[in-house]
Design a protein around this motif. Structure first.
Motif, PDB file in Angstrom:
ATOM      1  N   THR A 202       8.756 -25.448  16.981  1.00 35.10           N
ATOM      2  CA  THR A 202       7.827 -25.044  17.707  1.00 35.10           C
ATOM      3  C   THR A 202       7.871 -23.275  17.354  1.00 35.10           C
ATOM      4  O   THR A 202       8.991 -23.119  18.019  1.00 35.10           O
ATOM      5  N   PRO A 203       7.463 -23.000  17.314  1.00 31.91           N
ATOM      6  CA  PRO A 203       7.658 -21.141  17.503  1.00 31.91           C
ATOM      7  C   PRO A 203       7.938 -20.731  18.823  1.00 31.91           C
ATOM      8  O   PRO A 203       9.271 -19.643  18.449  1.00 31.91           O
ATOM      9  N   THR A 204       7.855 -21.470  19.760  1.00 30.53           N
ATOM     10  CA  THR A 204       8.850 -20.723  20.956  1.00 30.53           C
ATOM     11  C   THR A 204      10.639 -21.078  20.757  1.00 30.53           C
ATOM     12  O   THR A 204      10.813 -20.139  21.385  1.00 30.53           O
ATOM     13  N   GLU A 205      11.187 -21.687  20.344  1.00 30.05           N
ATOM     14  CA  GLU A 205      12.492 -22.106  19.964  1.00 30.05           C
ATOM     15  C   GLU A 205      12.935 -20.896  18.568  1.00 30.05           C
ATOM     16  O   GLU A 205      14.318 -20.878  18.241  1.00 30.05           O
ATOM     17  N   THR A 206      12.511 -20.373  18.521  1.00 30.49           N
ATOM     18  CA  THR A 206      13.047 -19.016  17.406  1.00 30.49           C
ATOM     19  C   THR A 206      13.066 -17.629  18.196  1.00 30.49           C
ATOM     20  O   THR A 206      12.217 -17.463  18.433  1.00 30.49           O
ATOM     21  N   ASP A 207      14.168 -17.272  18.537  1.00 27.86           N
ATOM     22  CA  ASP A 207      14.308 -16.377  18.968  1.00 27.86           C
ATOM     23  C   ASP A 207      14.691 -15.188  17.682  1.00 27.86           C
ATOM     24  O   ASP A 207      15.451 -15.372  17.405  1.00 27.86           O
ATOM     25  N   THR A 208      13.365 -14.374  17.630  1.00 29.70           N
ATOM     26  CA  THR A 208      13.513 -13.084  16.715  1.00 29.70           C
ATOM     27  C   THR A 208      14.626 -12.186  16.632  1.00 29.70           C
ATOM     28  O   THR A 208      15.026 -11.865  15.485  1.00 29.70           O
ATOM     29  N   GLU A 209      15.005 -11.841  17.390  1.00 26.20           N
ATOM     30  CA  GLU A 209      15.780 -10.974  17.847  1.00 26.20           C
ATOM     31  C   GLU A 209      17.407 -10.633  17.014  1.00 26.20           C
ATOM     32  O   GLU A 209      17.943 -12.051  17.219  1.00 26.20           O
TER      33      GLU A 209
END
Length: 432
Positions: A202-209
């Motif tokens: 899910t998108p919440t599992e990816t930290d883009t920083e």
């Protein structure tokens, strides 16, 4: 534009008057079920105004106006999921709707369907059904005008009074009708029978920083355009594409050479990314991107070309077998449909989202696979780590004219293997 504009006279014409012949003759596509087909049917015109800016620069501005009419079909909504992490938009589950006539509307994220018609001509009848065909409906768009819309409520188009709060996470069960069941629930027999996929990202599992190639469902422009509302996560099928392992190709051939050549010519070809890894820096390469949907479309087009030209030995086997799998194992409703995952998606299925999938592997890089396999086992599916955990899966990512990427599920090891040498399994995934 010959014959599609009005003859200029001494008096000024509005854009509607100027383009009147074009507007009157415009025919929206009958099949508007994809975002691309829907938008290409939408005629808009404008009258520009010009102003002079600094340094004698000319500025043109346009206000576009819709010239077609819009039919909005409101279906009964069965469930609205409101996710606890607000970064994921609400997920609406409406009954599986089938349109049986020539008119094929586009499903929207809110569960409605849209269909563009030319109000100046006779609109096609929209025929459909839901609840496994037991409930049928017919809509005859009428009384429309240019730039307007009209809503049609099917069977009252009821909606749930309260959304269901849900924490979307890896291992959740995705059922055939698109509904979700949390991974901690002890499934009933009926629930087990209807599970077709397991959530693995899910998108919440990816930290883009600080990331170079963070996982994104919009990097695949073809998928984002054709399924703009499948932005909640990725799920894997509970079964393998085939019960037997396979080569990627029996005879090696460069699919990217076909993709970049004249025989691959979709209208949106410019939006396709190469399926072959060319970068010398793996962290920046396309194998670190979610691209399985568009890759599979390229592979299907390549296979069709091969069959039409007597080159059946060159067929890409996982993509060809996927077609049979799809007919026997329908994907979750309201999803993208099944496709062969890219190398990135395979790695995420086993481990998680990292910048360089080629360097993240050993027997500890399988946390997602363990979660997913627990859910697959609960519904008696084909676990990802079968065959004593030494299972390998083909991706849809090409390494060269003679090689393609695959993954060992025991270690999340991404390998570039000979297409006609490796005999491996294939798995289907989807975005929802």
């Amino acid at each position: 534009m010959s014959g599609k504009t009005a003859t200029l006279t001494g008096s000024a014409l509005t854009d509607a008057e100027f383009f009147a012949p074009l507007i009157a003759s415009w025919q929206p596509q009958e099949d508007q079920s994809t975002y691309a087909a829907y938008t290409i049917s939408d005629l808009m015109t404008a009258e520009g105004s010009a102003t002079t800016g600094e340094d004698n620069t000319l500025h043109l501005s346009f206000t576009m106006n819709h010239r077609m009419a819009l039919t909005v079909i409101e279906m009964p909504i069965s469930i609205i999921y409101q996710f606890t992490d607000k970064r994921i938009p609400d997920y609406i589950v409406s009954p599986v709707t089938t349109f049986s006539g020539i008119a094929q509307p586009l499903r929207m994220n809110d569960g409605t369907f849209r269909y563009l018609v030319n109000h100046a001509t006779s609109a096609p009848t929209i025929k459909g059904s839901y609840d496994n065909g037991s409930k049928k409906f017919t809509i005859n768009p009428s009384g429309l005008s240019s730039g307007s819309y009209k809503s049609y409520k099917v069977d009252g188009a009821t909606r749930p009074k309260k959304p269901i709060e849900h924490k979307l996470q890896r291992g959740d069960y995705l059922r055939a009708d698109g509904s979700l069941v949390p991974n901690w629930v002890h499934l009933t027999y009926e629930q087990k029978a209807n599970v077709v996929a397991i959530v693995f990202w899910t998108p919440t599992e990816t930290d883009t920083e600080g990331r170079i190639t963070p996982a994104s469902l919009t990097f695949d422009k073809i998928m984002a355009k054709e399924h703009p509302f499948c932005n909640h996560g990725l799920a894997v099928s509970i079964k393998n594409v085939s019960s037997s392992p396979m080569t990627w190709q029996n005879v090696s051939d460069g699919v990217e050479d076909f993709q970049s050549g004249p025989n691959f010519n979709p209208v949106d070809k410019v939006d396709y990314v190469t399926i072959r890894e060319f970068s010398h820096n793996p962290k920046l390469g396309i194998i670190n991107r979610i691209l399985g949907y568009q890759n599979t479309k390229v592979l299907w087009a390549y296979n069709d070309y091969c069959k039409a030209n007597g080159k059946t030995d060159f067929l890409v086997t996982p993509a060809e077998l996927l077609k049979t799998f799809i007919t026997q194992n329908p994907a979750p409703a309201n999803s993208t449909g099944w496709y062969i995952p890219s190398a990135k998606e395979l790695h995420m299925l086993c481990y998680k989202d990292v910048d360089d999938i080629t360097s993240a592997f050993n027997d500890s890089y399988c946390e997602t696979r363990n979660i997913v396999d627990a859910s697959i086992s609960a519904v008696s599916g084909d676990v990802v780590g079968m065959y004593n955990n030494y299972q390998s899966y083909w991706s849809s990512s090409e390494g060269s004219a003679t090689s393609a990427y695959n993954m060992y599920s025991y270690t999340a090891f991404i390998v570039n293997s000979y297409k006609d040498g490796g005999v491996l399994m294939a798995r289907a995934v989807c975005a929802f």
